[in-house]
Scaffold this motif. Structure first.
Motif, PDB file in Angstrom:
ATOM      1  N   GLU A   1       1.288  66.694  41.293  1.00 15.31           N
ATOM      2  CA  GLU A   1       2.530  67.278  41.770  1.00 15.31           C
ATOM      3  C   GLU A   1       3.722  66.787  40.951  1.00 15.31           C
ATOM      4  OE1 GLU A   1       3.391  66.558  45.845  1.00 15.31           O
ATOM      5  OE2 GLU A   1       5.211  67.774  45.769  1.00 15.31           O
TER       6      GLU A   1
ATOM      7  N   GLU B   1      -6.993  66.171  42.914  1.00  9.06           N
ATOM      8  CA  GLU B   1      -7.775  65.776  44.088  1.00  9.06           C
ATOM      9  C   GLU B   1      -8.345  66.993  44.809  1.00  9.06           C
ATOM     10  OE1 GLU B   1      -5.269  63.549  42.495  1.00  9.06           O
ATOM     11  OE2 GLU B   1      -4.184  64.270  44.247  1.00  9.06           O
TER      12      GLU B   1
ATOM     13  N   LYS C   1       1.064  71.157  52.399  1.00  2.02           N
ATOM     14  CA  LYS C   1       0.852  69.873  51.721  1.00  2.02           C
ATOM     15  C   LYS C   1       0.130  68.878  52.641  1.00  2.02           C
ATOM     16  CE  LYS C   1       3.956  69.494  48.617  1.00  2.02           C
ATOM     17  NZ  LYS C   1       5.201  69.299  47.858  1.00  2.02           N
ATOM     18  N   ILE C   2       0.571  68.823  53.885  1.00  2.00           N
ATOM     19  CA  ILE C   2      -0.060  67.891  54.829  1.00  2.00           C
ATOM     20  C   ILE C   2      -1.495  68.318  55.115  1.00  2.00           C
ATOM     21  CG2 ILE C   2       0.026  67.008  57.192  1.00  2.00           C
ATOM     22  CD1 ILE C   2       3.100  67.383  57.026  1.00  2.00           C
TER      23      ILE C   2
ATOM     24  N   THR D   1      -3.505  70.089  53.284  1.00  2.00           N
ATOM     25  CA  THR D   1      -4.337  69.876  52.105  1.00  2.00           C
ATOM     26  C   THR D   1      -4.755  68.415  51.997  1.00  2.00           C
ATOM     27  OG1 THR D   1      -3.253  71.699  50.970  1.00  2.00           O
ATOM     28  CG2 THR D   1      -4.375  70.099  49.585  1.00  2.00           C
ATOM     29  N   ALA D   2      -3.808  67.511  52.235  1.00  2.00           N
ATOM     30  CA  ALA D   2      -4.126  66.080  52.137  1.00  2.00           C
ATOM     31  C   ALA D   2      -5.153  65.665  53.179  1.00  2.00           C
ATOM     32  CB  ALA D   2      -2.850  65.251  52.284  1.00  2.00           C
ATOM     33  N   GLU D   3      -5.233  66.404  54.275  1.00  2.00           N
ATOM     34  CA  GLU D   3      -6.200  66.092  55.323  1.00  2.00           C
ATOM     35  C   GLU D   3      -7.447  66.958  55.221  1.00  2.00           C
ATOM     36  OE1 GLU D   3      -6.075  63.621  57.338  1.00  2.00           O
ATOM     37  OE2 GLU D   3      -3.991  62.977  57.127  1.00  2.00           O
ATOM     38  N   ASN D   4      -7.551  67.683  54.126  1.00  2.00           N
ATOM     39  CA  ASN D   4      -8.707  68.551  53.896  1.00  2.00           C
ATOM     40  C   ASN D   4      -8.850  69.619  54.977  1.00  2.00           C
ATOM     41  OD1 ASN D   4     -10.657  69.299  52.127  1.00  2.00           O
ATOM     42  ND2 ASN D   4     -12.165  67.782  52.762  1.00  2.00           N
TER      43      ASN D   4
ATOM     44  N   GLU E   1      -1.360  54.603  56.624  1.00  2.00           N
ATOM     45  CA  GLU E   1      -2.521  55.473  56.534  1.00  2.00           C
ATOM     46  C   GLU E   1      -3.754  54.731  56.004  1.00  2.00           C
ATOM     47  OE1 GLU E   1      -2.255  58.680  53.696  1.00  2.00           O
ATOM     48  OE2 GLU E   1      -2.749  60.107  55.294  1.00  2.00           O
TER      49      GLU E   1
ATOM     50  N   ASN F   1      -7.472  55.509  48.078  1.00  2.00           N
ATOM     51  CA  ASN F   1      -7.477  56.357  49.269  1.00  2.00           C
ATOM     52  C   ASN F   1      -7.667  55.436  50.481  1.00  2.00           C
ATOM     53  OD1 ASN F   1     -10.178  55.638  49.302  1.00  2.00           O
ATOM     54  ND2 ASN F   1     -10.807  57.541  48.278  1.00  2.00           N
TER      55      ASN F   1
END
Lengths: 485, 485, 485, 485
Positions: free
Chosen positions: A337, A362, B40-41, B43-46, D9, D314
């Motif tokens: 990004e 990712e 975005k959120i 995607t980060a959490e799949n 996180e 991660n």
């Protein structure tokens, strides 16, 4: 006088911002298309950009002159030299404030004088600018903005048009014009600073140094091309036309657009973050281009979106993108990004404006877990490459430039420069696996990704050419005619 | 189940992302218009956002539902309650995948069930969602997304439409509907989590707490409005309609657009950096809006671009921008480059998309040195304000809400809420200097900048109202009719 | 050869990174103390910094040579010219890899040769480096790194030591040494590039141009000081010693530390975010220094933490911080979080390492609302300043340099250069209000903040000196002896 | 009342900032060690942190209480429950302002009351806090900060000490204490919000939900552990002790340090950018730890610095770093510059303060070209793994937790949980190649990198365990005794 050399590392391009602090006015010479970069610098120095000037119709990037003329109402200074093929057309397409320059014409920005010198060779209309700082009390020039005429340790190549756009028979006359321009150059005083249009890494010359500027006297003494010019015109022409790398084919498109006028940009494209579903839909499509900008080619080879092109976001990025992406194709980026904005700039600078979306690297991991398999390309080392001439089911493909190939290659290897692959891949045998190599593995990796996208069966030699065992096993000379059977 | 409360600090707005990890699907409840924030959120959490839902037709921001429907092909769940005036029109304007919900309707996202509960009052079509996590083994709901029905310590105001858009006689019936909804609410189990649509600072209620969520049982015990409902309907109606702040007038526009469909955005606007010349050209113009986002009002008062509006980029920004900028007016920002993106987002969220350019605050210093004088507005303290009733050449103007005014004000002071200034400034006397004050000087500063822009002669009381000497000198009651002479 | 000029805008300082791509080795000439900036560039170019060199013992910033020697094991090249007072002492304080150079000594970095030329004048031990790119095929130098000997359009001032540190009688002999060095310089070929140690804005010369480099031939023709040297030694000495601005007093400290060895830094200081309570505790203290880095002086004047110093984070920042902060005093910054790191770097570069905490400017607003009143300083314009000679209760104080003062000032005005205020403020009358002015209001603002901190009663003339009515009302000549009564 | 849940996180840890806006005071419950994160939030809300409280002596991260007490002079509230082994020792090591709490003790922050409830089980001294918002008009609590007592859908594990630190016989008494605490919990009103100390992904429980908070009533109905408690103590104890994952061994160290007092940090470590030479010197060393934080394990396997540990940045990062890096070992990071700060924070939070240097992943490419070969680890898929029992020269090693192993594994596979590998790798056969697998390949990759660093011959199964053909080929039950021959 305030002087700023502004470097685009990816295109190895120099623009110049020259300002008169007394009047607060400034000019930019050879701006790129994303002109906010210059406005930002000028604003910070309390200067206003009132004019832009171009040394010539650029072939490796889109000029920002029209963008300035359109959006900020600045005056544009352009060459009026060269024949009808070399006239700027776009200035007549709007209500622009422009001046067409001929040899000897002068103009001022505040107390700074710019004098036009016609310096053809690289292109027929090419001009340079002698800059005199009257405000600083001088009455002779401090330096010369030479565009693609004189570089540090090199000259702008006169063969570009013929090589890139197939205009036959243009090379030698251009080389002779360049010879004449060099003679004029040698008449300038030694102390003059030379401010070139490109630095090391540009495809506009063959041996540009990584020093940002030079002087007339130093080039007179140590520039190899100019030394040849001091011998004879023939020696010069031979030297200058020898061993120039194949220019990317997109150069022809740049020439056309810079002449007719690049599309007015306004704002930079803003690709949107792709959802996983959208990523799935892009998989394997060749009507769009997915540029994978990761730097690590091993990671790309191990897993990438089917059909994506390996275009690492380093100095090769504009060359790869310009050579492998068709004009107007919707572009998607695999990019961090934080780098997305810089990548968009790089694309816009070569006229690839249709940047639709992006996903971070990712997302590929998630894709692989959830939606289907990533593609991979097998990597081999040079010790597993055997020389041959198309016997069996494997073919060796050298994607270096022809001059590199001629100096030594794997016996029997085919040769197509990586920058020409998109138009020439049809010449390659389609029923045999291609073992793609170059000098370090970098160009081979991008070329292999393109060939894979186009349906070829490929492996990539991820290795240094130096690892090819040399004694008795290296061939020299021109490539064979490629047999497509 | 994955649950995320997403807070927009400037609008005090909560959206909710609720996802089923087992199936990788998610829904967003009450998204804002710049939907990339949710993608975005997710995607980060799949997770992939497959659906959005709205609790009601929002009045304080533009919904992102259409943007999602248009760009990402998600399914939209909207209320089908309320009469004809409260039907979503935009769903019929394209090939959207939508479901219109009535009380009791249920639907699923993966293993998560959402059940629709009609909860009118704030608006007639308002619905809430009971969320049951079947994947987590539950067969009863975990919580309720209540939108603008129940907040932490407050209820959504039923008077908004009448106050903001002048629909006469709507308040009391709305308050009674809200009373009925509260009765239903009291039937829910105590342990249920309440996930409200707004937090402290929103104009959608009068006493929202700065705690992000609550429970049915806690609100039953300690919510002042609900306690009134346990007494009688009349007590409730009186309480709920009393002392609500004047809502900004732009709310009516939000209602209209959320019903008819907000313009599809695609990408966020990208204002360009202004040159000094452009800044000069903006000076004093009222056909465009220059929003000066600096936080320091003293600095603004000391020097600002003529005609610019003081809109500090804090929690008041959407209110000021929404109230003082006319729809579609080209907008220019005085803003730090690093904040420019966030400011654009804030504007887009209330439908102000035409953001053309920006300049950093430093540019104002340069402007002042080079191009002309900045404007200033005189600041005074409360100890120099005298009470009076329009005698002499000074008039005191209180720009607080009417309920604040009624509790105590400078004797003789006029009253126009700062959010109504754009439409009501004509009522003010034009031949006398206005001494503008509020509680802390913040609202007064923005209002004074607007009045100055509109040609009034103003000073601002940059002080705390507490510094007004109270004994024997404070007036209570409603404002006089403004005399425009 | 790879060549990079690295500019520190605040100190107007140039360092040079010169690398040999063939061997991957590089040298830095005149590094600053936060050496990670050079390592970063070298790493990106795949070079390793193997050596550093200094042109002289710097007076305006702390050198990074020891930091490199200590942390990265690089070889250090330093001057062995000059008498005992000018020997580097720190190289003997550790197990460093160093070489002491005399005129004519040469050494190599890869294929690049550096030749030492003794060029005294600015300081006795000053050396320059002729750089020859053997790898590029040259056998004569391309350029000369001249440190503080030759600048673009100027020469390094020979009076610095005397002016800054009070070494009496040093100026004229230094000027004569400089004259001799210039004679040597004129023997160099015209085409040689000159790479100076400072650009426009440095206190190390009086008329440095805003062009980053020059040539021998251009300076021969247009450098005013060199032109004087072509007339006579006396003409040169007179010219060179005239009108040099008062150097900041912290220069003496820099000299001392660069000789004895700057403290080894390791990492940059990391100031912590201050709580409101801590801010309260800093209020009014003079044993610590609060630097308010806001750019807007009007905002500072309107409200600042009691005792804080106005040190806007622009090009004047090192001068103000270096002149007004006592060595080792704990430092606190009022600074945007995003600028905090850059401000720390600026401080460390002049040896102010004890940076303890910071608060954003917004914290001042909170402070004012909650904890007590901010201080303010009254601003006036020139039209309200009356000429006088200490009659009455007001005294006019001119904080410009003495040469500016001598050219014209308010009749009766006292004169103390703003850079000397910390040591000379005791000479000022303590029982009268001081009206502080300079040319634009910038220096006056910082000086006024210091005077206020030290207990003086001040107003600041926030105006251009050009607004002082000139006819019949301007005085010339030296300042009166300051009467402290 | 202002309430903020602050999520780390990576550690799935929740701290709570609770503030009284009326008095401007705030408390943090269970802060991490890099306390600037809380100060920043409080400052933005115009609050001052006056106190911190801990629910218990944490095992998975270092507490920030001492840091607050030392640097900001805040009051510390700690448990005085539990026997002598569970007393905070550090409070006596300085002039700290502290209060030791017992069941029923109350204290106030502004108008907010916190009441101590002793809730042993997870640890003997564990306390929870009932929070009552008197300022908001309530006289009963709004919620309970439960630390590691009650999570969303789970309870804090009572076996941690025994599992992590080898305190024999502690589990069952702890489980019974937890049973009693649950009985107390069931006496609380349903509507109470529960604010837990951890979220999904923490090793402090086995089934934590990804919803940030819950209520007493919801947990009463749907928390599986609490449902067992409603059956019988024995059922509860059996349930709670079954199938808890092996906690990382570094937990014992955290317990010790949180009791004795974490080192006072002051500022965060600032690793410096490594030069290529330094990178070479780190190669293959086991006295230091190089953590390679790249997310892409295929890229790591293809080429990494010899001896480096695969610790992707991660959610597994703290577990890997905490388990594989010896206390006080100098740490070097392969990390993007932009992530370096976040990675340092993560390390500091688990007491790994000695972070010396970092290099970006690109530096590895340069290393490979210039300085020597990177290491690689072969990857295989499950279809090439054969079940066996140590026959031949290959051994299969399952690095999942024992409960996962027991549910099904490759016949003949050895089992060592990846978090225990550093202390148990000596049990593995040293003369056979180890085929390392886990559920998805993630844990196996990190474990394989450690084993390779320690001299073992390894391949990694980069595949999903689901790809192991199940029918007739899967074994269940406990692992064999590892044969080290």
């Amino acid at each position: 006088m305030l002087f700023r050399q502004i470097f685009d590392e990816k295109l190895a391009q120099y623009a110049y911002l020259i300002g008169c602090q007394a009047t607060g006015e400034a000019i930019v010479i050879d701006p790129e298309r994303d002109i906010d970069q210059y406005v930002k610098i000028a604003t910070a120095e309390n200067l206003e950009i009132k004019a832009v000037a171009e040394t010539h119709i650029h072939a490796d990037f889109l000029s920002g002159s029209r963008e300035f003329a359109e959006h900020h109402g600045v005056k544009v200074y352009l060459s009026d030299e060269g024949d009808e093929d070399w006239k700027y057309e776009w200035v007549h397409k709007g209500d622009y404030d422009y001046v067409l320059l001929r040899d000897g014409d002068t103009f001022r920005i505040g107390n700074i004088e710019l004098k036009t010198v016609h310096t053809p060779g690289h292109t027929p209309e090419h001009i340079s600018f002698l800059v005199t700082d009257h405000g600083g009390g001088a009455d002779e020039p401090m330096g010369m903005a030479t565009g693609d005429f004189v570089f540090v340790g090199d000259l702008g190549r006169p063969d570009l048009l013929e090589s890139a756009a197939g205009v036959q028979g243009a090379m030698e006359p251009s080389a002779k014009r360049l010879y004449s321009s060099v003679q004029e150059f040698l008449g300038l005083p030694d102390y003059l600073q030379i401010w070139p249009g490109h630095g090391a890494g540009s495809a506009c010359g063959k041996a540009l140094g990584a020093v940002p500027e030079t002087t007339v006297g130093y080039e007179r003494r140590f520039n190899p091309a100019i030394q040849k010019a001091e011998i004879s015109e023939d020696a010069f022409v031979d030297y200058i036309l020898e061993g120039q790398p194949e220019p990317p084919l997109y150069f022809a498109r740049m020439k056309r657009d810079n002449k007719q006028g690049p599309a007015v940009l306004g704002n930079l494209p803003q690709p949107r973050l792709l959802t996983a579903r959208e990523l799935v839909e892009l998989s394997g499509r060749t009507d769009i281009a997915v540029l994978d900008t990761r730097l690590d080619r091993t990671a790309f080879m191990a897993g990438h979106l089917p059909g994506s092109i390996f275009a690492p976001f380093n100095k090769s990025f504009p060359t790869i993108a310009g050579s492998y992406v068709t004009e107007d194709a919707p572009i998607y980026l695999i990019v961090d990004e934080k780098e997305a904005g810089a990548a968009v700039r790089s694309l816009v600078r070569i006229g690839l404006d249709n940047v639709v979306g992006y996903a971070p690297p990712e997302a590929l991991l998630a894709y692989d877990e959830t939606h289907g398999k990533l593609s991979s390309i097998e990597e081999v080392k040079f010790d597993s490459v055997r020389s041959h001439s198309g016997v069996g089911d494997v073919e060796v493909l050298d994607v270096r430039g022809i001059s590199e190939y001629q100096e030594g290659h794997v016996p029997g290897a085919l040769n197509v420069a990586h920058t020409r692959m998109l138009v020439r891949h049809g010449e390659l045998p389609s029923n045999r696996k291609l073992l793609v190599y170059c000098g370090t593995g970098a160009r081979a990796s991008s070329a292999a990704s393109l060939l894979s996208r186009l349906g070829h069966n490929v492996s990539v030699v991820n290795d240094e050419f130096d690892n090819w065992p040399r004694i008795g096993e290296i061939a020299v000379g021109s490539p064979q005619v490629v047999a497509t059977a």
